[in-house]
Motif scaffolding. Structure first.
Motif, PDB file in Angstrom:
ATOM      1  N   GLU A  95       1.146  -1.137  -0.258  1.00 52.68           N
ATOM      2  CA  GLU A  95      -0.230  -0.038  -0.099  1.00 52.68           C
ATOM      3  C   GLU A  95       1.352   1.383   0.180  1.00 52.68           C
ATOM      4  N   GLN A  96       2.000   0.986   0.824  1.00 52.23           N
ATOM      5  CA  GLN A  96       3.186   2.441   0.646  1.00 52.23           C
ATOM      6  C   GLN A  96       3.230   2.153  -1.281  1.00 52.23           C
ATOM      7  N   CYS A  97       3.724   1.583  -1.258  1.00 54.25           N
ATOM      8  CA  CYS A  97       4.487   2.089  -2.525  1.00 54.25           C
ATOM      9  C   CYS A  97       3.392   1.804  -3.718  1.00 54.25           C
ATOM     10  N   LEU A  98       1.977   1.457  -3.620  1.00 56.91           N
ATOM     11  CA  LEU A  98       0.661   1.522  -4.261  1.00 56.91           C
ATOM     12  C   LEU A  98       0.836   3.104  -3.974  1.00 56.91           C
ATOM     13  N   ASP A  99       0.846   3.938  -2.959  1.00 56.86           N
ATOM     14  CA  ASP A  99       0.297   5.659  -2.356  1.00 56.86           C
ATOM     15  C   ASP A  99       1.327   6.524  -3.268  1.00 56.86           C
ATOM     16  N   ALA A 100       2.915   5.713  -3.737  1.00 53.47           N
ATOM     17  CA  ALA A 100       3.616   6.511  -3.723  1.00 53.47           C
ATOM     18  C   ALA A 100       3.646   7.272  -4.642  1.00 53.47           C
ATOM     19  N   VAL A 101       2.993   6.176  -5.977  1.00 52.45           N
ATOM     20  CA  VAL A 101       3.169   6.087  -7.175  1.00 52.45           C
ATOM     21  C   VAL A 101       1.849   7.063  -8.055  1.00 52.45           C
ATOM     22  N   VAL A 102       2.926   8.350  -8.986  1.00 49.93           N
ATOM     23  CA  VAL A 102       2.301   9.477  -9.293  1.00 49.93           C
ATOM     24  C   VAL A 102       1.340   8.534 -10.632  1.00 49.93           C
ATOM     25  N   PRO A 103      -0.314   9.239  -9.825  1.00 49.90           N
ATOM     26  CA  PRO A 103      -0.965   8.491 -10.928  1.00 49.90           C
ATOM     27  C   PRO A 103      -1.336   8.900 -12.736  1.00 49.90           C
ATOM     28  N   GLY A 104      -1.374   7.814 -12.980  1.00 46.78           N
ATOM     29  CA  GLY A 104      -1.045   8.038 -15.098  1.00 46.78           C
ATOM     30  C   GLY A 104       0.211   7.706 -15.565  1.00 46.78           C
ATOM     31  N   SER A 105       1.511   7.262 -14.328  1.00 40.66           N
ATOM     32  CA  SER A 105       2.874   7.773 -15.130  1.00 40.66           C
ATOM     33  C   SER A 105       2.894   6.111 -15.973  1.00 40.66           C
ATOM     34  N   ALA A 106       2.414   5.368 -15.256  1.00 40.31           N
ATOM     35  CA  ALA A 106       3.135   4.189 -15.387  1.00 40.31           C
ATOM     36  C   ALA A 106       2.705   3.541 -17.230  1.00 40.31           C
ATOM     37  N   GLN A 107       3.694   3.623 -17.935  1.00 34.72           N
ATOM     38  CA  GLN A 107       2.699   3.823 -19.380  1.00 34.72           C
ATOM     39  C   GLN A 107       4.451   3.039 -20.618  1.00 34.72           C
ATOM     40  N   PRO A 108       4.126   3.171 -20.775  1.00 32.23           N
ATOM     41  CA  PRO A 108       5.600   2.558 -22.439  1.00 32.23           C
ATOM     42  C   PRO A 108       6.152   4.320 -22.564  1.00 32.23           C
ATOM     43  N   PHE A 109       7.677   3.883 -23.116  1.00 33.40           N
ATOM     44  CA  PHE A 109       8.035   5.474 -23.566  1.00 33.40           C
ATOM     45  C   PHE A 109       8.610   4.941 -24.475  1.00 33.40           C
ATOM     46  N   ASP A 110       7.611   5.856 -25.589  1.00 30.97           N
ATOM     47  CA  ASP A 110       7.685   5.993 -27.132  1.00 30.97           C
ATOM     48  C   ASP A 110       9.482   6.576 -27.895  1.00 30.97           C
ATOM     49  N   PHE A 111      10.363   5.645 -27.551  1.00 30.20           N
ATOM     50  CA  PHE A 111      11.362   6.797 -27.750  1.00 30.20           C
ATOM     51  C   PHE A 111      11.696   6.708 -29.044  1.00 30.20           C
ATOM     52  N   PRO A 112      11.182   6.292 -30.448  1.00 32.35           N
ATOM     53  CA  PRO A 112      11.437   6.744 -31.815  1.00 32.35           C
ATOM     54  C   PRO A 112      10.460   7.374 -31.600  1.00 32.35           C
ATOM     55  N   LYS A 113       9.390   8.009 -31.250  1.00 27.44           N
ATOM     56  CA  LYS A 113       8.462   9.533 -31.316  1.00 27.44           C
ATOM     57  C   LYS A 113       9.253  10.112 -31.164  1.00 27.44           C
ATOM     58  N   GLU A 114       9.714  10.374 -29.815  1.00 27.41           N
ATOM     59  CA  GLU A 114      10.470  11.274 -28.915  1.00 27.41           C
ATOM     60  C   GLU A 114      11.982  10.869 -29.338  1.00 27.41           C
ATOM     61  N   PHE A 115      12.917  10.686 -30.032  1.00 25.50           N
ATOM     62  CA  PHE A 115      13.741  10.826 -31.475  1.00 25.50           C
ATOM     63  C   PHE A 115      14.010  10.560 -32.008  1.00 25.50           C
ATOM     64  N   GLY A 116      12.627  10.921 -32.958  1.00 27.88           N
ATOM     65  CA  GLY A 116      12.919  11.215 -34.586  1.00 27.88           C
ATOM     66  C   GLY A 116      13.225  10.389 -34.813  1.00 27.88           C
ATOM     67  N   LEU A 117      13.103   8.819 -34.775  1.00 24.00           N
ATOM     68  CA  LEU A 117      13.422   7.824 -35.971  1.00 24.00           C
ATOM     69  C   LEU A 117      12.539   7.227 -36.235  1.00 24.00           C
ATOM     70  N   SER A 118      13.639   6.628 -37.247  1.00 24.67           N
ATOM     71  CA  SER A 118      12.393   5.813 -38.269  1.00 24.67           C
ATOM     72  C   SER A 118      12.130   4.498 -37.619  1.00 24.67           C
ATOM     73  N   GLU A 119      11.861   3.287 -38.305  1.00 23.60           N
ATOM     74  CA  GLU A 119      11.718   2.172 -37.899  1.00 23.60           C
ATOM     75  C   GLU A 119      12.710   0.818 -37.570  1.00 23.60           C
ATOM     76  N   THR A 120      12.975   1.341 -38.377  1.00 23.54           N
ATOM     77  CA  THR A 120      14.565   1.054 -38.777  1.00 23.54           C
ATOM     78  C   THR A 120      15.613   1.127 -37.874  1.00 23.54           C
ATOM     79  N   GLU A 121      16.207   2.925 -37.678  1.00 23.09           N
ATOM     80  CA  GLU A 121      16.571   3.040 -36.514  1.00 23.09           C
ATOM     81  C   GLU A 121      16.234   2.417 -35.799  1.00 23.09           C
ATOM     82  N   ALA A 122      15.092   2.774 -35.163  1.00 24.95           N
ATOM     83  CA  ALA A 122      14.832   2.505 -33.469  1.00 24.95           C
ATOM     84  C   ALA A 122      15.236   1.122 -33.428  1.00 24.95           C
ATOM     85  N   LEU A 123      14.509   0.171 -34.294  1.00 25.29           N
ATOM     86  CA  LEU A 123      14.245  -1.652 -33.852  1.00 25.29           C
ATOM     87  C   LEU A 123      16.439  -1.986 -33.834  1.00 25.29           C
TER      88      LEU A 123
END
Length: 312
Positions: free
Chosen positions: A242-270
Motif C-alpha cells: 500500500e505504501q508503494c501504491l500510494d507513492a505512484v504518481v497517477p497516470g505515470s506508468a506507461q511505455p516510453f515511445d522512444f522512436p517518436k520522442e527522438f525522431g527515429l524511423s522504425e529501422t533506426e529504432a530497431l
C-alpha cells in the motif's frame, strides 16, 4: 500578513514540499552486447533513454565478457557531465544453455543506493526450476520518508513458458517477504504477457494476477513493441504494498515511445531494441510531505490574503 511574507510561504511550499518524481524504468535491450556499444548512434540513443531514469532495469544483456555494461555506464556519465553520476549492479549470467543473459540495474547515485541484493534460488519443492532466468532481486533506498525502501524484481520470461514463470513470481514474492519482511515491491520487465504467449482464459490461474494486493500498472491494451505491425503488452510493471501504491504518481506508468520522442524511423529504432521501455514515477517528498497541489497553494494564498485562514 504582508504580501512579501505570503509569497515567501508559497515559494517555500512549492520548492520544498516535493522533489522531482523518482522514475523507475524497465527495458528489454534486445541482445545488448559489444556490437551495440561499437555503434555511436545506437549508444547515443541508449544514453538518452537511460538518462531519463533514476533506476533503469535492463534485461537481455548478453555481455559475456563484462565490457559492454561498463562502457554504457561510462557513456551515460559523460552525457550527465559528471563523474560516477550513475552506478550499476549486475546479476551473474543466467540461463540453462549457451543462451545466457544478465539483469542490470543502472541507478543515479544522488537519489538512491543499493541496500541489498540476491539471486532467487529456483528450487521450490512443488515448482523446481521454473525460471529460464531466475530473478535477481535488489533492495534500494528511496528519497521519500513514507517509502524509504523498495524492492525491485525483474523478470524476462521464456516466451513458451511465460504463464508458468509469471505465476511463479508469486513464490518469489513470498520468498522476498520472508527474507526482508517487506510488502513494498515492484515486479517489472518483459513478461511476454500477451499476443499468444498467455491465453486470456489462463490469466485466472496466474497468482500474481489473481492474489489480492498486486496492481498491474501497464494494462493489457498497452503496446510495448517498436514494430508498427505488432501491438502487444509484453512488458509490465506490477506493484505490491500500500505504501508503494500510494507513492505512484497517477497516470505515470506507461511505455516510453522512444522512436517518436527522438525522431527515429522504425529501422533506426530497431537497432536499439524491438521493445519500448516501460516506466513509472514515484513521488519524491522531502521530509515525508506529500506534493503541494496548485489548488491547495491557491487556497492557502486566498485565505492568507483575506485574513480568514490559519497559518500553523
Amino acid at each position: 500578513m504582508e504580501l512579501s511574507c505570503i509569497l515567501s510561504v508559497l515559494i517555500f511550499s512549492m520548492l520544498y514540499s516535493q522533489g522531482a518524481p523518482f522514475r523507475i524504468c524497465a527495458f528489454n535491450t534486445q541482445r545488448f552486447a559489444q556490437g551495440k556499444v561499437d555503434k555511436a548512434h545506437v549508444m547515443d540513443t541508449f544514453v538518452k533513454i537511460l538518462a531519463r531514469c533514476d533506476i533503469a532495469v535492463l534485461q537481455e544483456v548478453m555481455d559475456a565478457k563484462g565490457k559492454a555494461i561498463p562502457a554504457l555506464a561510462a557513456a551515460l556519465n559523460r552525457f550527465e557531465n559528471g563523474s560516477d553520476v550513475y552506478s550499476y549492479i549486475t546479476s551473474p549470467l543466467l540461463g540453462r544453455s549457451n543462451y545466457q543473459e544478465r539483469y542490470v540495474f543502472m541507478y543515479r547515485n544522488k537519489r538512491t543506493r543499493v541496500l541489498d541484493s540476491y539471486k532467487y534460488e529456483d528450487d521450490h519443492l512443488e515448482r523446481p526450476d521454473v525460471f529460464a532466468r531466475e530473478p535477481f532481486i535488489v533492495r534500494f533506498s528511496l528519497p521519500n520518508k513514507a517509502l524509504p525502501e523498495l524492492v525491485l524484481i525483474p523478470q524476462h520470461t521464456m516466451p513458451s513458458k511465460a504463464e508458468a514463470e509469471i505465476d511463479a513470481l508469486y513464490d518469489v514474492f513470498l520468498n522476498v517477504q520472508a527474507r526482508w519482511g517487506t510488502e513494498d515491491m515492484i515486479f517489472l520487465g518483459d513478461f511476454n504477457a500477451d499476443c499468444g504467449y498467455v491465453a486470456k482464459k489462463r490469466w485466472s490461474n496466474i497468482r500474481l494476477c489473481e492474489k489480492p494486493g498486486f496492481h498491474w500498472l501497464i494494462g493489457d491494451k498497452a503496446d510495448t513493441t517498436v514494430r508498427e505491425n505488432t501491438r502487444c503488452a509484453y512488458d509490465r510493471i506490477v506493484v505490491h504494498g500500500e505504501q508503494c501504491l500510494d507513492a505512484v504518481v497517477p497516470g505515470s506508468a506507461q511505455p516510453f515511445d522512444f522512436p517518436k520522442e527522438f525522431g527515429l524511423s522504425e529501422t533506426e529504432a530497431l537497432e536499439i531494441s524491438d521493445h519500448y521501455p516501460v516506466e513509472v514515477e514515484l513521488y519524491s517528498a522531502c521530509w515525508g510531505l506529500q506534493p503541494a497541489s496548485p489548488v491547495g497553494l491557491l487556497f492557502l494564498a486566498t485565505a492568507m490574503l483575506s485574513g480568514t485562514g490559519y497559518v500553523i
